[in-house]
Write a protein that holds these residues in place. Sequence first.
Motif, PDB file in Angstrom:
ATOM      1  N   GLY A   1      93.129   3.028  18.643  1.00 11.00           N
ATOM      2  CA  GLY A   1      93.850   2.717  17.951  1.00 11.00           C
ATOM      3  C   GLY A   1      93.956   2.588  16.542  1.00 11.00           C
ATOM      4  N   ASP A   2      92.794   2.225  15.636  1.00 16.64           N
ATOM      5  CA  ASP A   2      92.720   2.486  13.911  1.00 16.64           C
ATOM      6  C   ASP A   2      91.812   2.692  13.632  1.00 16.64           C
ATOM      7  OD1 ASP A   2      90.681   0.608  13.667  1.00 16.64           O
ATOM      8  OD2 ASP A   2      91.274  -1.206  12.783  1.00 16.64           O
ATOM      9  N   ASP A   3      90.983   4.003  14.494  1.00 15.57           N
ATOM     10  CA  ASP A   3      90.052   4.393  13.967  1.00 15.57           C
ATOM     11  C   ASP A   3      90.691   6.484  14.720  1.00 15.57           C
ATOM     12  OD1 ASP A   3      87.796   2.735  13.449  1.00 15.57           O
ATOM     13  OD2 ASP A   3      88.699   1.723  15.248  1.00 15.57           O
ATOM     14  N   ILE A   4      89.748   6.549  13.581  1.00  7.91           N
ATOM     15  CA  ILE A   4      89.937   8.463  13.610  1.00  7.91           C
ATOM     16  C   ILE A   4      88.918   9.105  13.827  1.00  7.91           C
ATOM     17  CG2 ILE A   4      90.856  11.088  12.143  1.00  7.91           C
ATOM     18  CD1 ILE A   4      92.397   8.874  10.802  1.00  7.91           C
TER      19      ILE A   4
ATOM     20  N   ASP B   1      82.877  -2.370  15.393  1.00  6.21           N
ATOM     21  CA  ASP B   1      81.728  -0.911  14.667  1.00  6.21           C
ATOM     22  C   ASP B   1      82.346  -0.339  15.240  1.00  6.21           C
ATOM     23  OD1 ASP B   1      78.922  -2.315  13.600  1.00  6.21           O
ATOM     24  OD2 ASP B   1      78.759  -3.012  15.108  1.00  6.21           O
ATOM     25  N   ASP B   2      83.083  -0.150  16.967  1.00  2.00           N
ATOM     26  CA  ASP B   2      84.469   0.454  17.113  1.00  2.00           C
ATOM     27  C   ASP B   2      83.276   1.635  18.021  1.00  2.00           C
ATOM     28  OD1 ASP B   2      86.177  -1.931  16.809  1.00  2.00           O
ATOM     29  OD2 ASP B   2      86.754  -0.261  15.524  1.00  2.00           O
ATOM     30  N   PRO B   3      82.405   1.727  18.703  1.00  2.00           N
ATOM     31  CA  PRO B   3      81.855   3.362  18.857  1.00  2.00           C
ATOM     32  C   PRO B   3      82.726   4.179  19.692  1.00  2.00           C
ATOM     33  CG  PRO B   3      81.182   1.291  20.867  1.00  2.00           C
ATOM     34  CD  PRO B   3      82.169   0.702  19.720  1.00  2.00           C
TER      35      PRO B   3
ATOM     36  N   ALA C   1      85.849   6.978  11.592  1.00  2.00           N
ATOM     37  CA  ALA C   1      86.158   6.051  10.925  1.00  2.00           C
ATOM     38  C   ALA C   1      87.535   5.387  11.466  1.00  2.00           C
ATOM     39  CB  ALA C   1      85.762   6.590   9.968  1.00  2.00           C
ATOM     40  N   ASP C   2      87.521   4.060  10.764  1.00  2.00           N
ATOM     41  CA  ASP C   2      88.191   3.420  10.325  1.00  2.00           C
ATOM     42  C   ASP C   2      89.187   3.804   8.794  1.00  2.00           C
ATOM     43  OD1 ASP C   2      90.522   1.241   9.107  1.00  2.00           O
ATOM     44  OD2 ASP C   2      89.550   0.120  10.962  1.00  2.00           O
ATOM     45  N   ILE C   3      90.032   4.247   8.257  1.00  2.00           N
ATOM     46  CA  ILE C   3      90.664   4.941   6.842  1.00  2.00           C
ATOM     47  C   ILE C   3      91.716   3.711   6.510  1.00  2.00           C
ATOM     48  CG2 ILE C   3      88.313   6.662   6.620  1.00  2.00           C
ATOM     49  CD1 ILE C   3      90.795   8.594   7.201  1.00  2.00           C
TER      50      ILE C   3
ATOM     51  N   ALA D   1      85.851   3.538  21.076  1.00  2.00           N
ATOM     52  CA  ALA D   1      86.327   2.173  22.135  1.00  2.00           C
ATOM     53  C   ALA D   1      87.086   2.200  20.126  1.00  2.00           C
ATOM     54  CB  ALA D   1      84.855   1.725  22.323  1.00  2.00           C
ATOM     55  N   ASP D   2      87.786   0.963  20.704  1.00  2.00           N
ATOM     56  CA  ASP D   2      88.099   0.739  19.318  1.00  2.00           C
ATOM     57  C   ASP D   2      87.862  -1.340  19.836  1.00  2.00           C
ATOM     58  OD1 ASP D   2      88.947  -0.041  16.711  1.00  2.00           O
ATOM     59  OD2 ASP D   2      91.447  -0.412  17.195  1.00  2.00           O
ATOM     60  N   LYS D   3      87.812  -1.595  18.352  1.00  2.00           N
ATOM     61  CA  LYS D   3      87.244  -3.482  18.776  1.00  2.00           C
ATOM     62  C   LYS D   3      86.591  -3.951  19.205  1.00  2.00           C
ATOM     63  CE  LYS D   3      91.407  -3.789  16.567  1.00  2.00           C
ATOM     64  NZ  LYS D   3      91.137  -2.216  15.521  1.00  2.00           N
ATOM     65  N   THR D   4      85.843  -3.424  18.952  1.00  2.00           N
ATOM     66  CA  THR D   4      84.266  -3.792  20.096  1.00  2.00           C
ATOM     67  C   THR D   4      82.840  -3.410  19.589  1.00  2.00           C
ATOM     68  OG1 THR D   4      83.781  -4.181  22.234  1.00  2.00           O
ATOM     69  CG2 THR D   4      84.679  -1.988  21.378  1.00  2.00           C
TER      70      THR D   4
HETATM   71 MG    MG Z   1      88.491  -0.078  14.915  1.00  2.00          MG
END
Ligand code: MG
Length: 363
Positions: free
Chosen positions: A50-53, A234-236, A10-12, A129-132
Motif C-alpha cells: 500500500g502506501d508504506d515503504i 499503524d500498519d505493522p 514508514a508511510d512518507i 500490512a497496510d491499513k491495520t
Molecule cells: Mg499505510
Amino acid sequence: MRITLSVLKADIGSVGGHTLPSPAVLAAVKEVVEEAKGSLLLDAYVFHIGDDIVLLLSHTRGVAHPAIHELAWKAFREGTEVAKREGLYGAGQDLLKDAFTGNLHGLGPQVAEMEFAERPSEPFMVLAADKTEPGAFNLPLYLAFADPMYSSGLLLSPELRPGFRFRIMDLAQTERDSYIELDAPERLYDIAALLRDSHRFAIASIWSRKYGEVAAVVSTTRLRNIAGRYVGKDDPVALVRTQKIFPATEEFGPPFALAPFVAGDTRGSHHLPLMPVKANTPASTFFCVPMVCALGFSLKEGRLTGPVDLFADPVWDAVRAKVVEKAQEMRRQGFYGPAMLPMEELEYTGIAERLKELEREFS
Ligand code: MG
Ligand code: 13P
Ligand code: 13P
Ligand code: MG
Ligand code: MG
Ligand code: MG
C-alpha cells in the motif's frame, strides 16, 4: 555467524490518496539503502505494501543499533523530500518527530528486529500490512505457533512439540512498555484471552521453548500514543523464521487464508478482513481493505536470496475472491455496529468531540 535482521517501515507519502508511494520516492529511499550495502549493511531489500515503504536490512550490529536506525531515518527523510516536491498525499506522514534521537522507536516508523546465530539454511519471511493495527497478526501467528489444527508440525515434529513462548504487549500502556510472557500449550487459554482483543493486546515476539531461539518479532508502535491524535493506521511489520525448529512456511498460509476481521480500513476506523495480497500492491479503493503481504527469503552469511512472494500463487486468487465477499458484506452496513470501531478506538478522531457537544443537548 550472528546476524541481525531489521525491518523498518514508514508511510512518507502516496499518490492520489493513501494508495502507494511514487517511483521517485521509492528510488530516493532505495538510493540511501544501496549506498550502505557492503559497509554498514550485508544486504537489503526495499518494497512497499500500500502506501508504506518497507526496508529489510541484514547486518551484524544487533537490534536497536543507532547507525542502522539512522540510516532508515535518513532514507525516509530523503524520500519525504521527494514526496513533498511531488505534492504527494501525507508526505512524511509517519515521521512524527523532527529530529533523530538515536532510535526509531517513538518517532513513528514501525520496527521489527531480531538477532540470531544463522542456521546452515535460514529461511524466513517478512510480513507487512497496510491499513491495520499491530494486533492484526495475533490470530494468524497464534494459529501457526500454537494450534495443531493449523500447524501440523506441533504434532509431527519433536522440535516443535515443546511449544512456543508468546511475549504479548499491552498497547493501552502509554507510559512504558508492558509485556506478559506465556507458554503454549499450557497457557493456551490465557494467550487466547488476551489475543482476542487485538486493539489492546498484540504479540510482540515468539520464542522456541526447546531452544530459546527467537521465532518471530512484530512491530507494536501505536502512532496515536506518540501523536495523541489520529495519524493514519499503524500498519505493522513482522519477521518470522521458518522450517526445522519453527513451523514450516506452508503452515502460515492457512491461518492467513482465514482473513480475520481486524481494525483498519477507511480512516482507520472500521473492521474489515485482513486480505492476503502480493507485495507492492496499492491500497484498495474498496474502503482501504486491510491487507498483508508475505515475502520469503533465504539467508547465507547475511546475504539474501529471494524473495518468493508467498501470496502470489493461484490459490490466493481464490482466497482473495472470498475475502472480497466477506469485506463487502460487512461494509454494506456502513457505520453501524461492529462495522465501525468501538468508541475507545475512535476517541483519537473527530467523533469524540462531536459526541461531547451532543451531550449538552441531552435533557
Ligand atoms: Mg499505510
Ligand atoms: P518437498 O519434498 O517438496 O521438499 O516437501 C517437503 C515438505 O514436507 C513440505 O511440507
Ligand atoms: P495509512 O495509515 O495507510 O496512511 O491509512 C490512512 C487511512 O486512514 C486510510 O483511510
Ligand atoms: Mg497513508
Ligand atoms: Mg499508516
Ligand atoms: Mg523440498
